[in-house]
Write a protein that holds these residues in place. Sequence first.
Motif, PDB file in Angstrom:
ATOM      1  N   ALA A  70      -1.659  13.431  -0.351  1.00  0.00           N
ATOM      2  CA  ALA A  70      -1.105  12.788  -1.542  1.00  0.00           C
ATOM      3  C   ALA A  70      -1.675  11.397  -1.704  1.00  0.00           C
ATOM      4  N   ALA A  71      -1.484  10.848  -2.899  1.00  0.00           N
ATOM      5  CA  ALA A  71      -1.758   9.439  -3.162  1.00  0.00           C
ATOM      6  C   ALA A  71      -0.417   8.719  -3.226  1.00  0.00           C
ATOM      7  N   SER A  72      -0.318   7.611  -2.509  1.00  0.00           N
ATOM      8  CA  SER A  72       0.917   6.830  -2.508  1.00  0.00           C
ATOM      9  C   SER A  72       0.848   5.768  -3.599  1.00  0.00           C
ATOM     10  N   ASN A  73       1.730   5.891  -4.571  1.00  0.00           N
ATOM     11  CA  ASN A  73       1.817   4.937  -5.673  1.00  0.00           C
ATOM     12  C   ASN A  73       2.453   3.645  -5.142  1.00  0.00           C
ATOM     13  N   VAL A  74       1.752   2.524  -5.245  1.00  0.00           N
ATOM     14  CA  VAL A  74       2.242   1.275  -4.648  1.00  0.00           C
ATOM     15  C   VAL A  74       3.182   0.499  -5.565  1.00  0.00           C
ATOM     16  N   SER A  75       3.651   1.133  -6.620  1.00  0.00           N
ATOM     17  CA  SER A  75       4.585   0.460  -7.533  1.00  0.00           C
ATOM     18  C   SER A  75       5.804  -0.068  -6.780  1.00  0.00           C
ATOM     19  N   ASP A 112      12.806   3.354  -3.253  1.00  0.00           N
ATOM     20  CA  ASP A 112      12.210   2.022  -3.334  1.00  0.00           C
ATOM     21  C   ASP A 112      11.078   1.922  -2.314  1.00  0.00           C
ATOM     22  N   GLY A 113      10.233   0.942  -2.503  1.00  0.00           N
ATOM     23  CA  GLY A 113       9.170   0.709  -1.528  1.00  0.00           C
ATOM     24  C   GLY A 113       8.040   1.720  -1.633  1.00  0.00           C
ATOM     25  N   VAL A 114       7.139   1.662  -0.659  1.00  0.00           N
ATOM     26  CA  VAL A 114       5.966   2.543  -0.636  1.00  0.00           C
ATOM     27  C   VAL A 114       6.259   3.750   0.250  1.00  0.00           C
ATOM     28  N   MET A 115       6.059   4.940  -0.278  1.00  0.00           N
ATOM     29  CA  MET A 115       6.234   6.172   0.489  1.00  0.00           C
ATOM     30  C   MET A 115       4.880   6.663   0.993  1.00  0.00           C
ATOM     31  N   VAL A 116       4.809   7.056   2.254  1.00  0.00           N
ATOM     32  CA  VAL A 116       3.543   7.574   2.788  1.00  0.00           C
ATOM     33  C   VAL A 116       3.670   8.990   3.345  1.00  0.00           C
ATOM     34  N   VAL A 175       1.502  14.167   3.230  1.00  0.00           N
ATOM     35  CA  VAL A 175       0.980  12.995   3.935  1.00  0.00           C
ATOM     36  C   VAL A 175       0.021  12.238   3.009  1.00  0.00           C
ATOM     37  N   ALA A 176       0.319  10.965   2.766  1.00  0.00           N
ATOM     38  CA  ALA A 176      -0.558  10.151   1.919  1.00  0.00           C
ATOM     39  C   ALA A 176      -1.828   9.799   2.687  1.00  0.00           C
ATOM     40  N   ASN A 177      -2.955  10.062   2.072  1.00  0.00           N
ATOM     41  CA  ASN A 177      -4.226   9.670   2.686  1.00  0.00           C
ATOM     42  C   ASN A 177      -4.910   8.545   1.910  1.00  0.00           C
ATOM     43  N   PRO A 229      -3.111  -0.299  12.299  1.00  0.00           N
ATOM     44  CA  PRO A 229      -3.144  -1.663  11.762  1.00  0.00           C
ATOM     45  C   PRO A 229      -2.275  -1.798  10.521  1.00  0.00           C
ATOM     46  N   SER A 230      -1.931  -3.016  10.185  1.00  0.00           N
ATOM     47  CA  SER A 230      -1.137  -3.269   8.989  1.00  0.00           C
ATOM     48  C   SER A 230      -1.863  -2.752   7.751  1.00  0.00           C
ATOM     49  N   GLU A 231      -1.111  -2.213   6.816  1.00  0.00           N
ATOM     50  CA  GLU A 231      -1.707  -1.691   5.584  1.00  0.00           C
ATOM     51  C   GLU A 231      -1.476  -2.630   4.406  1.00  0.00           C
ATOM     52  N   THR A 232      -1.032  -3.830   4.691  1.00  0.00           N
ATOM     53  CA  THR A 232      -0.713  -4.793   3.638  1.00  0.00           C
ATOM     54  C   THR A 232      -1.907  -5.063   2.727  1.00  0.00           C
TER      55      THR A 232
END
Length: 273
Positions: free
Chosen positions: A61-66, A93-97, A144-146, A216-219
């Motif tokens: 999947a693609a995780s929408n960062v809205s 809420d937040g980012v789903m992965v 699973v978001a890739n 690592p952080s994905e920020t």
Amino acid sequence: MIKRNDKIPGWMKNAFSWRENRIFVKSQAQLPPGVTQKDVPEWFTSAARAIQSGDWHLTTAASNVSKDSLYPNDKLQGDFEPGDAPVWGHKEDGVMVGETIDSYPSNEYWGKRKMRDERASGDTDPALRRPATDKKPAQGLIVVANRFRSPIDSSKEVSRSEDSILETFFHELSAHAGLRSQGISDEHGPLGNWLSIQTEPADHLAKAVHEFFSAPSETEAIKSVTPTTWEQAARSVEPKETVWQRAANTTAGGSSRKERNRQERQERQIYGE
């Protein structure tokens, strides 16, 4: 990805195999000298049980960062097979992965996040979800978001790191799918912060997977596809329809093309398309 990851030991890699777009794991991993069954991580055992059960199908999947509160299908935009997308679910809420979704008949568990048994068509194509049998429901789905995706431009994406993808993959398999396949609750603790406080089996497994991969952080990756304030403002300003455009778009029945498009969007939302 599993085979080339430098954090996964050789004996664990050798336990996995692939055939006809399906993943398999040996019932008994061949451990090297000096490694005993006690050394096998609990999260790996739970993940293996999920795969061996045959209860689960996998997609990316693609995780929408809205930052907005959205329904799961909008947050985690899966590469679903035609006609076989999950239904229902509460806003998140937040980012789903990642997500693990059970399958049920359409007339059961109304309103519950689920896959529909009737939509599984693995009887005609083994690469698709296995349909329900007399003894088992249809396969559930692990998403699973890739990659991360911009909320205002679906063509703007950035890939997640392989360690991050594998952490999500094994998180969903061990802390959710594996527990469900064993009849154990996979709910996280009430505080939701399983990295700091572990009160449920899912919390302990999730933390163990996280520590194993040390992704690592994905920020920065998320930030790279997050719209700036100016981009959001430009997107929200819709050009007004001129008198001449309105006249050109108006039908004999008196409704404009713009209004018809709005009505069609509302109908699609009502009917769940």
